[in-house]
Design a protein around this motif. Structure first.
Motif, PDB file in Angstrom:
ATOM      1  N   THR A  43      40.117  41.866  37.778  1.00  0.00           N
ATOM      2  CA  THR A  43      40.818  42.801  38.795  1.00  0.00           C
ATOM      3  C   THR A  43      42.392  43.147  38.213  1.00  0.00           C
ATOM      4  N   ASP A  52      35.718  48.813  38.370  1.00  0.00           N
ATOM      5  CA  ASP A  52      35.725  47.183  38.824  1.00  0.00           C
ATOM      6  C   ASP A  52      34.232  46.826  39.579  1.00  0.00           C
ATOM      7  N   GLU A  53      33.811  45.548  39.188  1.00  0.00           N
ATOM      8  CA  GLU A  53      32.720  45.023  39.692  1.00  0.00           C
ATOM      9  C   GLU A  53      31.094  45.965  39.256  1.00  0.00           C
TER      10      GLU A  53
END
Ligand SMILES: Nc1ncnc2c1ncn2[C@@H]1O[C@H](COP(=O)(O)OP(=O)(O)OP(=O)(O)O)[C@@H](O)[C@H]1O
Ligand SMILES: [Mg+2]
Length: 390
Positions: A56, A175-176
Protein backbone atom coordinates in the motif's frame (compact mmCIF):
# COMPACT_ATOMS: atom_id res chain seq x y z
CA UNK A 1 13.89 8.48 24.36
CA UNK A 2 11.38 11.18 23.60
CA UNK A 3 8.25 9.41 22.33
CA UNK A 4 7.12 12.50 20.54
CA UNK A 5 10.16 12.31 18.28
CA UNK A 6 9.88 8.57 17.61
CA UNK A 7 10.38 8.29 13.83
CA UNK A 8 8.98 4.78 13.32
CA UNK A 9 5.52 4.20 11.92
CA UNK A 10 3.98 0.74 12.12
CA UNK A 11 0.56 0.85 10.49
CA UNK A 12 -1.49 0.02 7.44
CA UNK A 13 -0.20 2.08 4.53
CA UNK A 14 1.59 4.56 6.78
CA UNK A 15 4.63 6.10 5.15
CA UNK A 16 7.86 4.87 6.73
CA UNK A 17 10.43 7.46 7.84
CA UNK A 18 12.69 6.07 5.12
CA UNK A 19 11.36 4.09 2.16
CA UNK A 20 14.18 1.69 1.32
CA UNK A 21 14.65 -1.00 -1.30
CA UNK A 22 11.91 0.06 -3.70
CA UNK A 23 13.82 2.27 -6.13
CA UNK A 24 13.39 -0.04 -9.14
CA UNK A 25 9.59 0.06 -8.82
CA UNK A 26 9.50 3.83 -8.26
CA UNK A 27 11.64 4.38 -11.32
CA UNK A 28 9.60 1.99 -13.46
CA UNK A 29 6.41 3.87 -12.54
CA UNK A 30 7.97 7.23 -13.35
CA UNK A 31 9.03 5.92 -16.76
CA UNK A 32 5.59 4.39 -17.42
CA UNK A 33 3.79 7.65 -16.64
CA UNK A 34 6.15 9.73 -18.78
CA UNK A 35 5.86 7.33 -21.71
CA UNK A 36 2.08 7.33 -21.54
CA UNK A 37 2.10 11.10 -21.41
CA UNK A 38 3.86 10.95 -24.79
CA UNK A 39 1.24 8.53 -26.09
CA UNK A 40 3.65 5.57 -25.96
CA UNK A 41 2.68 2.25 -24.49
CA UNK A 42 4.31 0.91 -21.38
CA UNK A 43 3.37 -2.03 -19.21
CA UNK A 44 2.05 -1.21 -15.79
CA UNK A 45 2.77 -3.12 -12.57
CA UNK A 46 0.77 -5.49 -10.39
CA UNK A 47 2.39 -5.77 -6.98
CA UNK A 48 1.93 -8.96 -5.01
CA UNK A 49 3.20 -9.85 -1.59
CA UNK A 50 2.37 -10.95 1.93
CA UNK A 51 0.73 -8.76 4.56
CA UNK A 52 2.82 -5.88 5.83
CA UNK A 53 5.56 -5.85 3.17
CA UNK A 54 4.72 -2.36 1.95
CA UNK A 55 2.38 -2.77 -1.02
CA UNK A 56 0.00 0.00 0.00
CA UNK A 57 2.86 2.35 0.81
CA UNK A 58 4.25 1.73 -2.66
CA UNK A 59 0.88 2.31 -4.34
CA UNK A 60 0.62 5.60 -2.45
CA UNK A 61 4.08 6.53 -3.70
CA UNK A 62 2.95 5.76 -7.25
CA UNK A 63 0.09 8.18 -6.64
CA UNK A 64 2.52 10.86 -5.48
CA UNK A 65 4.68 10.33 -8.57
CA UNK A 66 1.58 10.77 -10.74
CA UNK A 67 0.72 14.02 -8.96
CA UNK A 68 4.25 15.33 -9.36
CA UNK A 69 3.95 14.62 -13.09
CA UNK A 70 0.79 16.71 -13.15
CA UNK A 71 -1.53 13.70 -13.40
CA UNK A 72 -4.77 13.09 -11.55
CA UNK A 73 -4.75 10.10 -9.21
CA UNK A 74 -7.68 7.98 -8.21
CA UNK A 75 -7.54 5.26 -5.60
CA UNK A 76 -9.75 2.27 -4.99
CA UNK A 77 -9.52 -0.28 -2.20
CA UNK A 78 -11.32 -3.53 -2.90
CA UNK A 79 -13.15 -5.31 -0.09
CA UNK A 80 -14.81 -8.69 0.25
CA UNK A 81 -18.14 -7.26 -0.93
CA UNK A 82 -16.91 -4.82 -3.60
CA UNK A 83 -18.80 -4.30 -6.84
CA UNK A 84 -16.23 -3.17 -9.35
CA UNK A 85 -18.59 -1.32 -11.76
CA UNK A 86 -19.94 0.76 -8.87
CA UNK A 87 -16.48 1.49 -7.51
CA UNK A 88 -15.06 2.44 -10.92
CA UNK A 89 -18.09 4.60 -11.69
CA UNK A 90 -17.46 6.44 -8.42
CA UNK A 91 -13.84 7.32 -9.14
CA UNK A 92 -14.50 8.07 -12.81
CA UNK A 93 -17.23 10.47 -11.76
CA UNK A 94 -14.93 12.26 -9.34
CA UNK A 95 -12.12 12.62 -11.89
CA UNK A 96 -14.45 13.75 -14.67
CA UNK A 97 -16.12 16.34 -12.44
CA UNK A 98 -12.66 17.66 -11.57
CA UNK A 99 -11.72 17.86 -15.26
CA UNK A 100 -15.06 19.49 -16.08
CA UNK A 101 -13.90 22.54 -14.13
CA UNK A 102 -11.02 23.13 -16.52
CA UNK A 103 -11.74 25.41 -19.45
CA UNK A 104 -9.79 23.21 -21.91
CA UNK A 105 -11.65 20.03 -21.10
CA UNK A 106 -15.06 21.11 -19.87
CA UNK A 107 -16.98 20.22 -23.04
CA UNK A 108 -15.22 16.88 -23.41
CA UNK A 109 -15.88 16.13 -19.74
CA UNK A 110 -19.61 16.83 -20.14
CA UNK A 111 -19.93 14.29 -22.87
CA UNK A 112 -17.88 11.80 -20.84
CA UNK A 113 -20.12 12.34 -17.83
CA UNK A 114 -23.11 11.66 -20.09
CA UNK A 115 -21.51 8.38 -21.16
CA UNK A 116 -20.85 7.56 -17.50
CA UNK A 117 -24.51 8.22 -16.74
CA UNK A 118 -25.53 5.65 -19.33
CA UNK A 119 -22.93 3.23 -17.95
CA UNK A 120 -24.36 3.60 -14.45
CA UNK A 121 -27.90 2.93 -15.68
CA UNK A 122 -26.80 -0.42 -17.06
CA UNK A 123 -24.09 -1.60 -14.67
CA UNK A 124 -24.76 -0.10 -11.25
CA UNK A 125 -27.51 -1.60 -9.08
CA UNK A 126 -30.17 0.93 -8.10
CA UNK A 127 -29.22 0.72 -4.44
CA UNK A 128 -25.68 1.88 -5.22
CA UNK A 129 -26.55 4.56 -7.72
CA UNK A 130 -27.80 7.07 -5.14
CA UNK A 131 -24.34 8.50 -4.51
CA UNK A 132 -23.59 8.65 -8.23
CA UNK A 133 -25.92 11.37 -9.45
CA UNK A 134 -24.86 13.13 -12.62
CA UNK A 135 -26.47 16.35 -13.77
CA UNK A 136 -25.56 15.97 -17.43
CA UNK A 137 -27.66 14.39 -20.10
CA UNK A 138 -27.10 10.70 -20.83
CA UNK A 139 -24.96 9.97 -23.84
CA UNK A 140 -26.00 6.52 -25.02
CA UNK A 141 -24.18 4.03 -27.19
CA UNK A 142 -20.62 4.20 -25.84
CA UNK A 143 -20.63 2.24 -22.61
CA UNK A 144 -24.09 0.80 -22.09
CA UNK A 145 -24.24 -2.40 -24.13
CA UNK A 146 -24.44 -4.51 -20.98
CA UNK A 147 -21.17 -6.25 -21.82
CA UNK A 148 -18.90 -5.14 -18.96
CA UNK A 149 -15.51 -5.48 -20.71
CA UNK A 150 -16.55 -3.48 -23.76
CA UNK A 151 -18.38 -0.90 -21.67
CA UNK A 152 -15.36 -0.41 -19.40
CA UNK A 153 -13.27 0.12 -22.54
CA UNK A 154 -15.81 2.76 -23.59
CA UNK A 155 -15.66 4.43 -20.22
CA UNK A 156 -11.85 4.45 -20.09
CA UNK A 157 -11.77 5.91 -23.58
CA UNK A 158 -13.95 8.81 -22.41
CA UNK A 159 -11.77 9.25 -19.35
CA UNK A 160 -8.56 9.16 -21.39
CA UNK A 161 -9.78 11.56 -24.06
CA UNK A 162 -11.02 14.01 -21.45
CA UNK A 163 -7.69 13.82 -19.61
CA UNK A 164 -5.84 14.37 -22.87
CA UNK A 165 -7.98 17.39 -23.64
CA UNK A 166 -7.05 18.74 -20.21
CA UNK A 167 -3.36 18.05 -20.87
CA UNK A 168 -3.12 15.57 -17.98
CA UNK A 169 -3.25 11.83 -17.40
CA UNK A 170 -5.02 9.60 -14.89
CA UNK A 171 -3.43 6.99 -12.64
CA UNK A 172 -5.87 4.54 -11.06
CA UNK A 173 -4.46 2.54 -8.14
CA UNK A 174 -6.39 -0.52 -6.94
CA UNK A 175 -5.42 -2.04 -3.59
CA UNK A 176 -6.38 -5.48 -2.25
CA UNK A 177 -6.98 -6.79 -5.77
CA UNK A 178 -7.37 -10.35 -4.48
CA UNK A 179 -10.88 -9.39 -3.34
CA UNK A 180 -12.08 -8.54 -6.88
CA UNK A 181 -14.48 -11.13 -8.23
CA UNK A 182 -12.69 -13.03 -10.95
CA UNK A 183 -15.21 -12.16 -13.67
CA UNK A 184 -14.99 -8.44 -12.90
CA UNK A 185 -11.20 -8.46 -12.85
CA UNK A 186 -11.23 -10.26 -16.21
CA UNK A 187 -13.60 -7.65 -17.64
CA UNK A 188 -11.33 -4.88 -16.35
CA UNK A 189 -8.31 -6.41 -18.03
CA UNK A 190 -10.04 -7.10 -21.32
CA UNK A 191 -11.40 -3.54 -21.25
CA UNK A 192 -7.96 -2.08 -20.58
CA UNK A 193 -6.46 -4.16 -23.33
CA UNK A 194 -8.97 -2.78 -25.83
CA UNK A 195 -7.85 0.78 -25.17
CA UNK A 196 -4.12 0.02 -24.83
CA UNK A 197 -3.52 0.77 -28.51
CA UNK A 198 -5.17 4.17 -28.41
CA UNK A 199 -2.26 5.86 -26.65
CA UNK A 200 -4.54 7.40 -24.02
CA UNK A 201 -2.99 8.69 -20.79
CA UNK A 202 -4.77 6.24 -18.46
CA UNK A 203 -2.74 3.86 -16.35
CA UNK A 204 -4.04 1.26 -13.91
CA UNK A 205 -1.79 -0.29 -11.30
CA UNK A 206 -2.65 -2.52 -8.39
CA UNK A 207 -1.53 -4.53 -5.41
CA UNK A 208 -2.74 -7.65 -3.70
CA UNK A 209 -1.91 -10.84 -1.86
CA UNK A 210 -0.14 -13.65 -3.71
CA UNK A 211 -3.64 -15.15 -4.06
CA UNK A 212 -4.56 -12.77 -6.91
CA UNK A 213 -7.50 -14.36 -8.68
CA UNK A 214 -6.33 -16.84 -11.26
CA UNK A 215 -7.30 -15.48 -14.66
CA UNK A 216 -8.36 -17.62 -17.54
CA UNK A 217 -8.33 -17.44 -21.33
CA UNK A 218 -7.84 -14.11 -23.03
CA UNK A 219 -7.86 -12.22 -19.72
CA UNK A 220 -4.74 -14.10 -18.65
CA UNK A 221 -2.80 -13.46 -21.84
CA UNK A 222 -3.87 -9.80 -21.91
CA UNK A 223 -2.85 -9.38 -18.27
CA UNK A 224 0.61 -10.64 -19.15
CA UNK A 225 0.86 -8.08 -21.95
CA UNK A 226 -0.48 -5.20 -19.87
CA UNK A 227 1.24 -5.80 -16.54
CA UNK A 228 4.51 -6.86 -15.05
CA UNK A 229 3.90 -8.93 -11.93
CA UNK A 230 6.24 -7.64 -9.26
CA UNK A 231 6.72 -9.56 -6.05
CA UNK A 232 7.25 -7.27 -3.09
CA UNK A 233 8.99 -9.04 -0.25
CA UNK A 234 11.33 -8.67 2.67
CA UNK A 235 14.10 -6.09 2.55
CA UNK A 236 17.60 -7.45 2.10
CA UNK A 237 19.87 -7.07 5.14
CA UNK A 238 21.65 -3.82 4.12
CA UNK A 239 18.30 -2.16 3.27
CA UNK A 240 16.69 -3.41 6.48
CA UNK A 241 19.63 -2.03 8.44
CA UNK A 242 19.31 1.33 6.72
CA UNK A 243 15.57 1.41 7.47
CA UNK A 244 16.38 1.16 11.19
CA UNK A 245 19.61 3.15 11.40
CA UNK A 246 19.03 6.27 9.37
CA UNK A 247 15.77 7.43 10.99
CA UNK A 248 17.39 7.05 14.43
CA UNK A 249 20.53 8.91 13.38
CA UNK A 250 18.47 11.65 11.79
CA UNK A 251 17.08 12.27 15.27
CA UNK A 252 20.58 12.45 16.77
CA UNK A 253 20.55 8.98 18.40
CA UNK A 254 22.21 5.66 17.48
CA UNK A 255 22.17 1.85 17.83
CA UNK A 256 24.64 -0.31 19.73
CA UNK A 257 25.96 -2.88 17.21
CA UNK A 258 24.49 -5.83 19.13
CA UNK A 259 21.13 -4.12 19.57
CA UNK A 260 20.66 -3.60 15.86
CA UNK A 261 21.74 -7.16 15.12
CA UNK A 262 19.04 -8.43 17.47
CA UNK A 263 16.43 -6.26 15.79
CA UNK A 264 17.48 -7.40 12.32
CA UNK A 265 17.44 -11.05 13.36
CA UNK A 266 13.96 -10.94 14.89
CA UNK A 267 12.29 -8.90 12.16
CA UNK A 268 13.73 -10.95 9.28
CA UNK A 269 13.57 -7.83 7.13
CA UNK A 270 9.75 -7.58 7.12
CA UNK A 271 8.89 -3.90 6.75
CA UNK A 272 5.99 -3.89 9.23
CA UNK A 273 8.09 -5.64 11.87
CA UNK A 274 11.01 -3.25 11.31
CA UNK A 275 8.72 -0.33 12.07
CA UNK A 276 7.22 -2.05 15.12
CA UNK A 277 10.54 -3.18 16.63
CA UNK A 278 12.15 0.17 15.84
CA UNK A 279 9.30 2.00 17.54
CA UNK A 280 9.52 -0.06 20.74
CA UNK A 281 13.33 0.14 20.84
CA UNK A 282 13.17 3.90 20.62
CA UNK A 283 10.58 4.14 23.40
CA UNK A 284 12.39 1.76 25.75
CA UNK A 285 15.86 3.26 25.27
CA UNK A 286 17.21 5.86 27.68
CA UNK A 287 19.37 7.20 24.86
CA UNK A 288 21.25 8.39 23.06
CA UNK A 289 22.45 4.85 22.14
CA UNK A 290 19.96 1.95 22.04
CA UNK A 291 21.47 -0.84 24.19
CA UNK A 292 21.20 -4.63 23.68
CA UNK A 293 19.33 -5.14 26.98
CA UNK A 294 16.91 -2.40 25.99
CA UNK A 295 16.39 -4.16 22.67
CA UNK A 296 15.48 -7.36 24.52
CA UNK A 297 12.74 -5.57 26.46
CA UNK A 298 11.63 -3.87 23.24
CA UNK A 299 11.28 -7.26 21.54
CA UNK A 300 8.88 -8.47 24.23
CA UNK A 301 6.83 -5.30 23.90
CA UNK A 302 6.85 -5.49 20.11
CA UNK A 303 5.61 -9.09 20.05
CA UNK A 304 2.90 -8.16 22.55
CA UNK A 305 1.82 -5.26 20.39
CA UNK A 306 1.81 -7.38 17.23
CA UNK A 307 -0.26 -10.05 18.99
CA UNK A 308 -2.84 -7.51 20.05
CA UNK A 309 -2.90 -5.60 16.74
CA UNK A 310 -1.31 -6.84 13.52
CA UNK A 311 -1.96 -10.56 14.15
CA UNK A 312 -5.16 -10.34 16.20
CA UNK A 313 -6.89 -8.14 13.63
CA UNK A 314 -6.55 -10.95 11.09
CA UNK A 315 -8.38 -13.55 13.18
CA UNK A 316 -11.01 -11.36 14.80
CA UNK A 317 -13.76 -12.26 12.36
CA UNK A 318 -12.88 -15.92 11.87
CA UNK A 319 -15.29 -18.71 12.77
CA UNK A 320 -14.48 -21.58 15.17
CA UNK A 321 -14.05 -23.94 12.23
CA UNK A 322 -11.61 -21.57 10.55
CA UNK A 323 -9.56 -21.25 13.75
CA UNK A 324 -9.46 -24.99 14.13
CA UNK A 325 -8.07 -25.21 10.60
CA UNK A 326 -5.47 -22.50 11.29
CA UNK A 327 -4.36 -24.33 14.43
CA UNK A 328 -4.04 -27.57 12.51
CA UNK A 329 -1.86 -25.80 9.92
CA UNK A 330 0.44 -24.28 12.54
CA UNK A 331 0.67 -27.52 14.50
CA UNK A 332 2.38 -29.14 11.53
CA UNK A 333 5.42 -27.03 12.46
CA UNK A 334 7.52 -24.59 10.46
CA UNK A 335 6.17 -21.55 8.64
CA UNK A 336 4.63 -23.41 5.70
CA UNK A 337 3.52 -23.94 3.00
CA UNK A 338 1.61 -26.95 4.30
CA UNK A 339 0.04 -29.78 2.31
CA UNK A 340 -3.76 -29.53 2.50
CA UNK A 341 -3.90 -33.32 2.90
CA UNK A 342 -1.66 -33.14 5.97
CA UNK A 343 -3.82 -30.43 7.53
CA UNK A 344 -6.99 -32.48 7.04
CA UNK A 345 -5.32 -35.58 8.42
CA UNK A 346 -4.22 -33.63 11.49
CA UNK A 347 -7.88 -32.71 12.01
CA UNK A 348 -8.94 -36.34 11.53
CA UNK A 349 -10.98 -35.40 8.46
CA UNK A 350 -10.99 -36.00 4.74
CA UNK A 351 -9.78 -33.23 2.38
CA UNK A 352 -13.25 -33.00 0.84
CA UNK A 353 -14.71 -32.27 4.30
CA UNK A 354 -12.28 -29.43 5.02
CA UNK A 355 -12.47 -27.93 1.53
CA UNK A 356 -15.10 -25.27 2.37
CA UNK A 357 -13.15 -23.97 5.40
CA UNK A 358 -9.96 -23.88 3.39
CA UNK A 359 -11.74 -21.91 0.64
CA UNK A 360 -13.20 -19.42 3.10
CA UNK A 361 -9.75 -18.79 4.63
CA UNK A 362 -8.46 -18.04 1.14
CA UNK A 363 -11.43 -15.77 0.44
CA UNK A 364 -10.77 -13.87 3.65
CA UNK A 365 -7.18 -13.37 2.56
CA UNK A 366 -5.68 -15.27 5.48
CA UNK A 367 -4.24 -18.09 3.41
CA UNK A 368 -3.26 -18.68 -0.19
CA UNK A 369 -2.35 -21.67 -2.30
CA UNK A 370 1.21 -21.27 -3.60
CA UNK A 371 0.75 -24.54 -5.52
CA UNK A 372 -2.04 -27.00 -6.07
CA UNK A 373 -2.70 -28.94 -2.88
CA UNK A 374 -0.62 -26.58 -0.76
CA UNK A 375 -1.62 -23.84 1.63
CA UNK A 376 0.36 -21.00 3.23
CA UNK A 377 -0.36 -18.08 5.54
CA UNK A 378 -0.50 -14.64 3.94
CA UNK A 379 0.75 -13.07 7.17
CA UNK A 380 4.47 -13.47 7.90
CA UNK A 381 5.34 -15.29 11.15
CA UNK A 382 1.66 -16.13 11.59
CA UNK A 383 2.46 -19.76 12.41
CA UNK A 384 4.23 -18.71 15.63
CA UNK A 385 1.35 -16.41 16.56
CA UNK A 386 -1.20 -19.18 16.10
CA UNK A 387 0.91 -21.54 18.22
CA UNK A 388 1.35 -19.06 21.06
CA UNK A 389 -2.08 -17.42 21.22
CA UNK A 390 -4.86 -18.97 19.20
N1 LIG B 1 10.31 0.04 2.00
C1 LIG B 1 10.00 0.16 3.29
N2 LIG B 1 10.94 0.45 4.22
C2 LIG B 1 10.62 0.56 5.52
N3 LIG B 1 9.37 0.42 6.00
C3 LIG B 1 8.39 0.14 5.13
C4 LIG B 1 8.65 0.00 3.74
N4 LIG B 1 7.49 -0.27 3.10
C5 LIG B 1 6.54 -0.30 4.06
N5 LIG B 1 7.06 -0.05 5.28
C6 LIG B 1 6.30 -0.04 6.54
O1 LIG B 1 5.67 -1.31 6.65
C7 LIG B 1 4.34 -1.21 7.17
C8 LIG B 1 3.36 -1.91 6.26
O2 LIG B 1 3.22 -1.25 5.02
P1 LIG B 1 1.92 -1.45 4.09
O3 LIG B 1 0.69 -1.18 4.89
O4 LIG B 1 2.14 -0.68 2.86
O5 LIG B 1 2.00 -3.00 3.78
P2 LIG B 1 1.01 -3.87 2.86
O6 LIG B 1 1.87 -4.76 2.05
O7 LIG B 1 0.06 -2.99 2.16
O8 LIG B 1 0.24 -4.75 3.95
P3 LIG B 1 -1.26 -5.37 3.88
O9 LIG B 1 -1.18 -6.55 2.94
O10 LIG B 1 -1.55 -5.79 5.29
O11 LIG B 1 -2.18 -4.30 3.39
C9 LIG B 1 4.09 0.29 7.36
O12 LIG B 1 4.25 0.59 8.72
C10 LIG B 1 5.17 0.97 6.53
O13 LIG B 1 5.58 2.19 7.12
MG1 LIG C 1 -1.98 -2.84 2.18
Amino acid sequence: MDRVRNPFNPGAGTRPPLLVGRDPQLEAMTVAIRRLALGRFERSMLLTGLRGVGKTVLLNEFGSIAEREGWVRAHLEATEDIRLPTALAGITRRVLLELSLKERSKDRARRALGVLRSFIKVHVPLGDAGTLTIDFESYPGQADSGQLDGDLAGLFTELGETARAAGVGVLITIDEIQYLPRAELSALIVGLHRISQLGLPVLVTGAGLPSLPGLAGEARSYAERLFTYVNIGTLDPPDARRALVQPVEDEGASWHAEAIDLALRDTEGYPYFLQEFGKQAWNVAGGPEIQPTEMQSATTLAIDDLDRGFFRARVDKTTDAEREYLRAMASLGGSGPYRSGDVSRRMGKRTTQTGPVRDSLIKRGLCYAPRHGELAFTVPMFDAFVRRSL
